[in-house]
Write an enzyme that holds these catalytic residues in place. Structure first.
Site, short mmCIF file in Angstrom:
data_model
loop_
_atom_site.label_atom_id
_atom_site.label_comp_id
_atom_site.label_asym_id
_atom_site.label_seq_id
_atom_site.Cartn_x
_atom_site.Cartn_y
_atom_site.Cartn_z
N ARG A 41 -31.72 11.93 -6.67
CA ARG A 41 -30.76 11.55 -7.64
C ARG A 41 -29.25 12.33 -7.34
O ARG A 41 -28.05 11.34 -7.33
CB ARG A 41 -31.06 12.06 -9.15
CG ARG A 41 -32.41 11.30 -9.68
CD ARG A 41 -32.15 9.93 -9.86
NE ARG A 41 -33.20 9.22 -10.54
CZ ARG A 41 -33.59 9.60 -12.22
NH1 ARG A 41 -32.94 10.19 -12.85
NH2 ARG A 41 -34.80 9.02 -12.30
N ASP A 145 -26.97 6.18 -26.64
CA ASP A 145 -27.70 6.96 -25.56
C ASP A 145 -26.58 7.82 -24.80
O ASP A 145 -25.34 7.54 -25.09
CB ASP A 145 -27.93 5.69 -24.24
CG ASP A 145 -29.13 6.38 -23.39
OD1 ASP A 145 -30.19 5.91 -23.62
OD2 ASP A 145 -28.76 7.34 -22.58
C1 LIG Z 1 -36.99 6.14 -20.78
S1 LIG Z 1 -35.58 5.85 -21.43
C2 LIG Z 1 -36.41 5.29 -23.17
C3 LIG Z 1 -35.55 3.86 -23.48
C4 LIG Z 1 -36.24 3.25 -24.80
N1 LIG Z 1 -35.98 4.19 -25.98
C5 LIG Z 1 -37.69 2.81 -24.59
O1 LIG Z 1 -38.63 3.33 -24.99
O2 LIG Z 1 -38.00 1.86 -23.75
C6 LIG Z 1 -34.82 7.38 -22.20
C7 LIG Z 1 -33.29 7.33 -22.73
O3 LIG Z 1 -32.93 8.72 -23.12
C8 LIG Z 1 -31.65 9.02 -22.70
N2 LIG Z 1 -31.52 10.32 -22.97
C9 LIG Z 1 -31.98 11.45 -22.17
N3 LIG Z 1 -31.39 12.72 -22.63
C10 LIG Z 1 -30.66 12.38 -23.81
C11 LIG Z 1 -29.84 12.99 -24.67
N4 LIG Z 1 -29.53 14.14 -24.44
N5 LIG Z 1 -29.17 12.37 -25.56
C12 LIG Z 1 -29.18 11.08 -25.69
N6 LIG Z 1 -29.82 10.18 -25.02
C13 LIG Z 1 -30.88 11.06 -23.87
C14 LIG Z 1 -31.66 8.38 -21.25
O4 LIG Z 1 -30.26 8.34 -20.68
C15 LIG Z 1 -32.43 7.16 -21.23
O5 LIG Z 1 -31.72 6.16 -21.49
#
Ligand SMILES: C[S@@+](CC[C@H](N)C(=O)[O-])C[C@H]1O[C@@H](n2cnc3c(N)ncnc32)[C@H](O)[C@@H]1O
Length: 276
Positions: A41, A145
Site C-alpha cells: 500500500r 467513510d
Molecule cells: C470493507 S469496507 C466495508 C464497506 C461496506 N460497509 C460493506 O460492508 O460492504 C470498510 C470501510 O471502512 C472504512 N473505514 C476504515 N476505518 C474507518 C474510520 N476510522 N472511519 C470511517 N471509515 C473507516 C474504509 O475506508 C472502508 O471503506
C-alpha cells in the site's frame, strides 16, 4: 521478524512506526500478518513521491502531515464491498420500511463506512422499491467513510457493468442507466435513487457531528479492522444516536459481545437498541 527486502527498504522500525500512525489516525489495527499489505500500500506512495525507502516516507509524512494525511489514509483502508452484500439485511430492510409505511413515513438511515457506494445505493434501491409514493416520505440516507477516494466514487455512482450483474434484473433496469459510446461497459445510478442521499467524509474516531439520531444504521464490515477498545468507544457514540427500538446492522463476521450492552440481537447480525 527480520527486515523485509523488497524494491524499497522496509525495516521493522518502519513497519512499527507506520502501524502506530495508522492506528492513531484511523483506529485500524495492523498485526504482523499485515506486513506485506502495508508494504504494497505505501510502496505506491513512495513511488509517486519519488522517495527512496520507507524511512524517507515516514520522515516525509512527519514533515508534511497536513498535506499527506489524506493520501496516507486512503492508501491503508480496505474498501472491499458489493451491491446487496449479505442479502438478508436487505430483506430485513424491506420489512422495516413496510412497517413504517403504515406509520410515520419518516426514516433516517446511516451507512457508516460506505466505501464506494454499493452499500448505500443498495439501501436506497430497496427503500424505493418498498414504498408506493416516495414523495409522501421523509427519508434521508447519510453515507460516510474516512477514505475520500472511495467516497468520490460513491458520489459519482458510476460502476463497471460487471459489478451490477448480480443485481436483480428488475432493480437493475429501474435504477441504473447503461453507458453508451465511450461509456459502454459502465452503468450509472439514476438521479431518482440519489435524491435523498448525502455523502460526507467522517472518521469514526472523531466526535460525531450529528444533531439527530438514526432509525437504522448499517455499520458493516468496518469493526473487523478495529481492536475491542476502539470498537467500545465507537459503539458508545453510536448508541447515543439511537432510541430504544432503533436498529443497528453489522457485518457477517462481527458481533457486539464484550463491546456494548446497549443492543439485543434480533436477527442475523441485526441488533435493536435496548432501553438502557
Ligand atoms: C470493507 S469496507 C466495508 C464497506 C461496506 N460497509 C460493506 O460492508 O460492504 C470498510 C470501510 O471502512 C472504512 N473505514 C476504515 N476505518 C474507518 C474510520 N476510522 N472511519 C470511517 N471509515 C473507516 C474504509 O475506508 C472502508 O471503506
Amino acid at each position: 521478524m527480520s527486515d523485509v527486502k523488497f524494491e524499497y527498504q522496509f525495516k521493522d522500525r518502519d513497519f512499527n512506526k507506520l502501524k502506530e500512525i495508522v492506528y492513531a489516525r484511523t483506529g485500524i489495527t495492523l498485526g504482523e500478518e499485515k506486513r506485506q499489505l502495508v508494504y504494497s500500500r505505501f510502496a505506491k506512495r513512495i513511488r509517486k513521491l519519488n522517495l527512496q525507502n520507507f524511512s524517507e516516507y515516514i520522515e516525509y509524512f512527519e514533515k508534511n502531515e497536513e498535506s499527506e494525511v489524506t493520501d496516507f489514509i486512503n492508501a491503508i483502508t480496505t474498501n472491499f464491498t458489493s451491491f446487496f452484500r449479505e442479502p438478508h439485511h436487505f430483506e430485513f430492510l424491506k420489512n422495516f420500511i413496510a412497517e413504517r409505511e403504515m406509520a410515520s413515513r419518516y426514516c433516517r438511515i446511516w451507512s457508516a463506512g460506505c466505501s464506494s457506494g454499493e452499500e448505500p445505493y443498495s439501501i436506497a434501491m430497496t427503500v424505493l422499491d418498498s414504498i408506493a409514493n416516495p414523495d409522501a416520505w421523509d427519508i434521508k440516507i447519510l453515507c460516510t467513510d474516512i477514505d475520500t477516494s472511495v467516497l468520490r466514487k460513491a458520489e459519482q455512482g458510476v460502476y463497471d457493468a460487471a459489478r451490477v450483474e448480480g443485481v436483480d434484473e428488475r432493480l437493475r433496469s429501474r435504477f441504473f442507466l447503461r453507458g453508451k459510446g465511450a461509456r459502454n461497459g459502465l452503468v450509472k445510478i439514476r438521479d431518482e435513487v440519489r435524491t435523498n442521499m448525502v455523502f460526507r467524509q467522517l472518521n469514526l474516531l472523531d466526535e460525531f457531528p450529528f444533531k439527530k439520531g438514526f432509525d437504522l444504521i448499517f455499520f458493516r464490515n468496518v469493526i473487523i479492522y478495529f481492536d475491542k477498545d476502539t470498537q467500545r468507544k465507537i459503539f458508545s457514540k453510536i448508541a447515543k444516536l439511537q432510541q430504544p427500538g432503533d436498529v443497528l446492522i453489522i457485518g457477517h463476521s462481527e458481533n457486539l459481545a464484550a463491546v456494548t450492552d446497549k443492543y439485543a440481537l434480533i436477527g442475523r447480525t441485526i441488533y435493536q437498541r435496548l432501553d438502557n
